[in-house]
Design a protein around this motif. Structure first.
Motif, PDB file in Angstrom:
ATOM      1  N   THR A  88      -4.851  10.233  -7.267  1.00  0.00           N
ATOM      2  CA  THR A  88      -5.344  11.604  -7.470  1.00  0.00           C
ATOM      3  C   THR A  88      -4.163  12.573  -7.454  1.00  0.00           C
ATOM      4  O   THR A  88      -4.111  13.530  -8.207  1.00  0.00           O
ATOM      5  CB  THR A  88      -6.347  12.008  -6.371  1.00  0.00           C
ATOM      6  N   HIS A  89      -3.208  12.323  -6.556  1.00  0.00           N
ATOM      7  CA  HIS A  89      -1.967  13.087  -6.451  1.00  0.00           C
ATOM      8  C   HIS A  89      -1.093  12.371  -5.434  1.00  0.00           C
ATOM      9  O   HIS A  89      -1.430  11.235  -5.040  1.00  0.00           O
ATOM     10  CB  HIS A  89      -2.246  14.546  -6.082  1.00  0.00           C
ATOM     11  N   ALA A  90       0.014  12.992  -5.015  1.00  0.00           N
ATOM     12  CA  ALA A  90       0.982  12.232  -4.224  1.00  0.00           C
ATOM     13  C   ALA A  90       1.219  12.809  -2.831  1.00  0.00           C
ATOM     14  O   ALA A  90       2.248  12.521  -2.218  1.00  0.00           O
ATOM     15  CB  ALA A  90       2.302  12.133  -4.983  1.00  0.00           C
ATOM     16  N   HIS A  91       0.269  13.609  -2.322  1.00  0.00           N
ATOM     17  CA  HIS A  91       0.415  14.011  -0.920  1.00  0.00           C
ATOM     18  C   HIS A  91       0.360  12.748  -0.063  1.00  0.00           C
ATOM     19  O   HIS A  91      -0.324  11.783  -0.410  1.00  0.00           O
ATOM     20  CB  HIS A  91      -0.673  15.027  -0.534  1.00  0.00           C
ATOM     21  N   TYR A  92       1.095  12.785   1.064  1.00  0.00           N
ATOM     22  CA  TYR A  92       1.323  11.562   1.844  1.00  0.00           C
ATOM     23  C   TYR A  92       0.049  10.778   2.145  1.00  0.00           C
ATOM     24  O   TYR A  92       0.033   9.551   2.100  1.00  0.00           O
ATOM     25  CB  TYR A  92       2.006  11.892   3.176  1.00  0.00           C
ATOM     26  N   ASP A  93      -1.042  11.500   2.468  1.00  0.00           N
ATOM     27  CA  ASP A  93      -2.261  10.790   2.870  1.00  0.00           C
ATOM     28  C   ASP A  93      -2.878   9.987   1.724  1.00  0.00           C
ATOM     29  O   ASP A  93      -3.782   9.182   1.949  1.00  0.00           O
ATOM     30  CB  ASP A  93      -3.298  11.764   3.473  1.00  0.00           C
ATOM     31  N   HIS A  94      -2.356  10.169   0.492  1.00  0.00           N
ATOM     32  CA  HIS A  94      -2.905   9.441  -0.661  1.00  0.00           C
ATOM     33  C   HIS A  94      -1.958   8.358  -1.179  1.00  0.00           C
ATOM     34  O   HIS A  94      -2.316   7.615  -2.090  1.00  0.00           O
ATOM     35  CB  HIS A  94      -3.254  10.420  -1.786  1.00  0.00           C
ATOM     36  N   VAL A  95      -0.735   8.317  -0.626  1.00  0.00           N
ATOM     37  CA  VAL A  95       0.255   7.347  -1.133  1.00  0.00           C
ATOM     38  C   VAL A  95       0.976   6.546  -0.046  1.00  0.00           C
ATOM     39  O   VAL A  95       1.700   5.597  -0.354  1.00  0.00           O
ATOM     40  CB  VAL A  95       1.332   8.041  -2.018  1.00  0.00           C
ATOM     41  N   ASN A 110      -8.340  21.959  -8.346  1.00  0.00           N
ATOM     42  CA  ASN A 110      -7.631  23.086  -7.756  1.00  0.00           C
ATOM     43  C   ASN A 110      -7.012  22.680  -6.415  1.00  0.00           C
ATOM     44  O   ASN A 110      -7.667  22.730  -5.378  1.00  0.00           O
ATOM     45  CB  ASN A 110      -8.636  24.245  -7.571  1.00  0.00           C
ATOM     46  N   HIS A 111      -5.737  22.257  -6.473  1.00  0.00           N
ATOM     47  CA  HIS A 111      -5.065  21.764  -5.266  1.00  0.00           C
ATOM     48  C   HIS A 111      -3.587  22.096  -5.389  1.00  0.00           C
ATOM     49  O   HIS A 111      -3.036  21.978  -6.498  1.00  0.00           O
ATOM     50  CB  HIS A 111      -5.277  20.249  -5.174  1.00  0.00           C
ATOM     51  N   PRO A 112      -2.911  22.484  -4.326  1.00  0.00           N
ATOM     52  CA  PRO A 112      -1.492  22.835  -4.448  1.00  0.00           C
ATOM     53  C   PRO A 112      -0.667  21.671  -5.005  1.00  0.00           C
ATOM     54  O   PRO A 112      -0.670  20.583  -4.432  1.00  0.00           O
ATOM     55  CB  PRO A 112      -1.081  23.137  -2.998  1.00  0.00           C
ATOM     56  N   THR A 158     -11.310  14.377  -4.908  1.00  0.00           N
ATOM     57  CA  THR A 158     -10.471  14.732  -3.767  1.00  0.00           C
ATOM     58  C   THR A 158      -9.063  14.901  -4.293  1.00  0.00           C
ATOM     59  O   THR A 158      -8.684  14.140  -5.187  1.00  0.00           O
ATOM     60  CB  THR A 158     -10.539  13.642  -2.684  1.00  0.00           C
ATOM     61  N   ASP A 159      -8.264  15.838  -3.907  1.00  0.00           N
ATOM     62  CA  ASP A 159      -8.504  16.966  -3.038  1.00  0.00           C
ATOM     63  C   ASP A 159      -8.707  18.199  -3.923  1.00  0.00           C
ATOM     64  O   ASP A 159      -8.022  18.341  -4.918  1.00  0.00           O
ATOM     65  CB  ASP A 159      -7.291  17.199  -2.154  1.00  0.00           C
ATOM     66  N   THR A 160      -9.553  19.116  -3.504  1.00  0.00           N
ATOM     67  CA  THR A 160      -9.825  20.297  -4.312  1.00  0.00           C
ATOM     68  C   THR A 160     -10.362  21.428  -3.449  1.00  0.00           C
ATOM     69  O   THR A 160     -11.032  21.180  -2.446  1.00  0.00           O
ATOM     70  CB  THR A 160     -10.821  19.953  -5.448  1.00  0.00           C
TER      71      THR A 160
HETATM   72 ZN   LIG Z   1      -3.607  16.785  -1.092  1.00  0.00          ZN
END
Ligand SMILES: [Zn+2]
Ligand SMILES: [Zn+2]
Length: 280
Positions: free
Chosen positions: A75-82, A160-162, A181-183
């Protein structure tokens, strides 16, 4: 024979925690691993996000079948997802073929650059060159639709997520599952992209990091609420919503109480807990 009898379409939650993994007695029923969802469509394996939950999933996959073809959707690469990705066993199996898909993220031009940047010093001791699997990197445009087999369709929307994030929907054998997730939503409005993606979906998991009351204190962090998930489910005529991305401070008792409220409105909506399996 009905489609649902001929085909296996199964969704397993290997991690439903957002932000940080947690451990200890107050969290055992919901689970402490961060985001990871396994989707099995007959003999195809799709994984959404590589949070800490992906480690145990990797061990299971390698034990079941060493030469796997796996589609990893980030979904993206914030730590909790990778953060579980470097510990995903199929990466260390030369017979595995792994397609890593991710949308365009702020500050990063491609999915291969993303992996190089993530696994680099001083954050990590070794780079992705330690992997022995055959890896293909795909960088997804916004709002794309593609097939990973004749009968498995993947659709995406930007959220819509930073730094950006991508919502995914999988359609297979007349059934569907979406991961949102995340939005962050703007109170009083609904995200049209998300409504389009989850239109008539059978089940979707949703970023329920917060409650409507908590949202004003977390503006700009890019997260949504239990109440908004329930509203979207109703508006999109979705079969049910699984509340996910639980904050580290949210313990089992609190989530049980929230689930009770969700079910008063719609009995099929539920909290997503680690180990939950949905058969579609
Ligand atoms: Zn995130
Ligand atoms: Zn997150």
């Amino acid at each position: 024979m009905a489609d649902s009898m001929k085909h296996k379409f199964e969704v397993t939650f290997w991690g439903t925690r957002g932000t940080l993994p947690v451990s200890g007695a107050p969290f055992v029923r919901t689970g402490g691993n961060t985001n990871c969802i396994e989707i099995t469509c007959d003999d195809h394996t799709i994984i959404i996000d590589g949070g800490t939950g992906i480690r145990e999933l990797g061990s299971k996959l390698v034990a079941a079948k060493p030469n796997q073809k796996i589609h990893l959707m980030l979904t993206h690469a914030h730590y909790d997802h990778v953060e579980g990705i470097p510990f995903f066993a199929p990466f260390f199996n030369e017979n595995s073929q792994i397609n890593i898909n991710c949308g365009v993220l702020e500050g990063c031009r491609s999915t291969s650059e993303l992996m190089q940047t993530f696994m680099t010093r001083p954050f990590f001791p070794v780079g992705p060159e330690v992997f022995s699997a055959q890896i293909n990197y795909n960088t997804l445009e916004d709002n794309c639709v593609f097939k990973i087999s004749d009968d498995i369709k993947v659709s995406t929307v930007p959220m819509n997520h930073p730094g950006n994030s991508t919502g995914y929907r999988i359609d297979f054998a007349g059934k569907s599952f979406a991961c949102i997730t995340d939005t962050e939503h703007t109170p009083g409005t609904h995200d049209e992209n998300i409504l389009r993606l989850i239109d008539n979906v059978d089940v979707f998991s949703y970023d329920c990091s917060l409650t409507d009351n908590e949202l004003p204190d977390f503006q700009g962090y890019g997260h949504s609420t239990f109440e908004e998930g329930a509203r979207l489910a109703k508006l999109a005529n979705a079969g049910s919503m699984r509340a996910s991305h639980h904050m580290p401070f949210r313990n089992d008792d609190e989530l049980d109480a929230i689930e009770k409220q969700l079910k008063q409105q719609e009995p099929l909506n539920a909290i997503a807990r680690e180990g939950d399996i949905i058969k579609l």
